[in-house]
Design a protein around this motif. Sequence first.
Motif, short mmCIF file in Angstrom:
data_model
loop_
_atom_site.label_atom_id
_atom_site.label_comp_id
_atom_site.label_asym_id
_atom_site.label_seq_id
_atom_site.Cartn_x
_atom_site.Cartn_y
_atom_site.Cartn_z
N LEU A 94 0.81 -1.21 0.00
CA LEU A 94 0.00 0.00 0.00
C LEU A 94 0.85 1.26 0.00
O LEU A 94 0.47 2.27 -0.60
CB LEU A 94 -0.93 0.02 1.23
CG LEU A 94 -1.87 -1.17 1.41
CD1 LEU A 94 -2.80 -0.92 2.59
CD2 LEU A 94 -2.67 -1.41 0.15
N CYS A 95 1.98 1.21 0.67
CA CYS A 95 2.80 2.41 0.83
C CYS A 95 3.75 2.63 -0.34
O CYS A 95 4.27 3.74 -0.51
CB CYS A 95 3.61 2.33 2.12
SG CYS A 95 2.59 2.34 3.61
N ALA A 96 4.02 1.60 -1.10
CA ALA A 96 5.01 1.72 -2.17
C ALA A 96 4.50 2.64 -3.27
O ALA A 96 3.32 2.62 -3.64
CB ALA A 96 5.34 0.35 -2.74
N ARG A 153 7.54 4.54 6.61
CA ARG A 153 8.86 5.17 6.76
C ARG A 153 9.92 4.53 5.86
O ARG A 153 11.05 4.99 5.81
CB ARG A 153 9.34 5.08 8.21
CG ARG A 153 8.36 5.61 9.24
CD ARG A 153 8.16 7.12 9.15
NE ARG A 153 7.28 7.60 10.20
CZ ARG A 153 6.01 7.92 10.04
NH1 ARG A 153 5.47 7.82 8.83
NH2 ARG A 153 5.28 8.36 11.04
N ALA A 154 9.56 3.46 5.14
CA ALA A 154 10.54 2.74 4.32
C ALA A 154 10.93 3.58 3.11
O ALA A 154 10.15 4.40 2.61
CB ALA A 154 9.96 1.40 3.87
N PRO A 155 12.15 3.38 2.59
CA PRO A 155 12.57 4.09 1.38
C PRO A 155 11.64 3.78 0.21
O PRO A 155 11.23 2.64 0.02
CB PRO A 155 13.99 3.54 1.12
CG PRO A 155 14.44 3.03 2.45
CD PRO A 155 13.22 2.53 3.15
N ARG A 159 4.93 9.80 -0.77
CA ARG A 159 5.22 10.99 0.04
C ARG A 159 4.15 11.21 1.10
O ARG A 159 4.47 11.52 2.25
CB ARG A 159 5.31 12.22 -0.88
CG ARG A 159 5.58 13.51 -0.14
CD ARG A 159 5.72 14.67 -1.09
NE ARG A 159 5.95 15.91 -0.38
CZ ARG A 159 6.10 17.09 -0.96
NH1 ARG A 159 6.04 17.17 -2.28
NH2 ARG A 159 6.30 18.18 -0.24
N ALA A 160 2.88 11.04 0.71
CA ALA A 160 1.80 11.22 1.68
C ALA A 160 1.90 10.20 2.80
O ALA A 160 1.61 10.51 3.97
CB ALA A 160 0.44 11.11 0.99
N ALA A 161 2.32 8.97 2.48
CA ALA A 161 2.46 7.94 3.51
C ALA A 161 3.59 8.29 4.47
O ALA A 161 3.48 8.06 5.69
CB ALA A 161 2.72 6.59 2.86
#
Length: 570
Positions: A94-96, A153-155, A159-161
């Motif tokens: 979801l965050c990627a 917080r992962a690389p 940006r919103a995450a």
Amino acid sequence: MRIGLLTEGGYPYVSGDATLWCDRLVRGLGQHEFDLYALSRSEQQEDEGWVPLPPNVSRVRTAPLWSGECDAPALGRRARRRFTEHYGELARALCAGTEGVRDADGADEAHTTEADRFSTALYGLAELARDEGGLGGALRSEGAVHALERACRAPGALRAAREARVPDLLTVATHLERALRPLCLDWYEEDGLGAVDVCHAASGGTAALPGLLAGHFFGVPLVVTEYGVRLRTHYLTTGAATAAPAVRALLAAFQSRLAAEVYRGAACVTPGNAHARRWQERCGADRAKIRTVYPGMDAARFAEVGESSDCGDPDTLVWVGRVEPAKDLVSLLHAFAEVRKEEPKARLRIVGAASGAEGEAYLGHCRALAAQLFPDEADGLHAVGDNPVSFEEIGGPELPTLADAYGSGAVTVLSSVVEGFPVGLVEAMLCARATVSTDVGAVVEVIGGTGLVVPPRNPRALAEACVTLLRDPERRTRLGAAARARALELFTVEQNIAAFHGIYLELVSRCPVNRVVVDDTGEPLPFGVPAEAHVPGRWAGPDAPTAPPGDPAWAPGPPVRAEPAQEAVR
């Protein structure tokens, strides 16, 4: 055959979405057996009860999406480790970000990778829930929130995450727990969804999740019907006023990933119109799986008006619907002010009730605007107090039925700025009424060439089209007759039921059956075993086997090809 009908906040609840459509489908296919698997949205919905069910409904199983914790044992150490692994993978999907390298076929490599990650994580959680009898409080645990935080917080995260705060993470975790609650149900057993021949989800999203799991565990084919695309609805209802940017981004990513997985796992996707179809294709649905099936309307209730020679008041425009901002009655009122300059005898009947506080406020605003635009005055045509705009509801002495509302005027107007499948437009067509509509949603597809279509938010164009029809009774009659003929051909209950019956038979004919189906004498029933089961080798594709030399008994016939989906309007 046995069909598992999957709903969320719908059938068999009295106040459910698409309850009428589902009930007509079940009753129309009385020769088949239906098992209902229903997810309820609120305690009030459950308290209101069910609609009367037909005799071919053999089982109803329900589960709440609104209640608190799942009734499941706490997870042990090894199970918690499995949960952390799968939930973390889902959160990373979801965050990627989706910026990736394009491969030779033009596919987004990163997007495909994250879709596979989401799929693996989803089914991993489902298998864990099945092994452990549920996920206990894991979906609401601090571990779930920490997994979301690590993914944010992962690389390479969105940006919103990356900007998500703790309250945002808690909100997202709560939404995910509710959306994933079907994973914890006890429906995925041999005598549950494993016993049906076809699963049919009445909408996408959470409602289709049990169907995906039935396919994963038992190979049951899934049909997904969307008359309003779930992902589009999510975008329309989740705005800046309702959620923080991080929450909107993560929940949109989840809904997008889930929609793509539903379309990938479904054997057949049935949008209600080309507008919905385009959304589904954009979200990854395979065109070969898509069959457009229009909603079915009960034509009988409009037959008296539609077949009558009475064309209604030749000076009256009628608007029928639910009063809300998306219907843009403000533009309609301004357009009617222009109509009155050209046709002083014209009248406008606005027929419908407001829904909720927003609808009531909007109705009040429209009443005030009508009073401002058309002040009561003795102009020789209308007595004092006789405003040319009236606000009415169905059930009164002048408009006892919905058909009477459409029949009261010469032209029906639709002024919406947002519309999915325009049910009110089809009702007007069944009443043989000429129509003026705005070009939104599936309006052009529905109306064909049987009405006038203008741009939305354009009162002048709307007024000109209305005046054109008010001044031409012969054209009104011609358009109305053509509209009724089109509606009877494409938008009736009968065509809807026949289409789904054919889809069910097609799927069962080519998918393995998970149970023995016999009649009272012990003889196998039709479709108990698909015909293809008796033919060696594969029947389609470039790798299909060829007949061995000198073996006349092996004759599979021509390859089976999937019919391309058809659309009435492109």
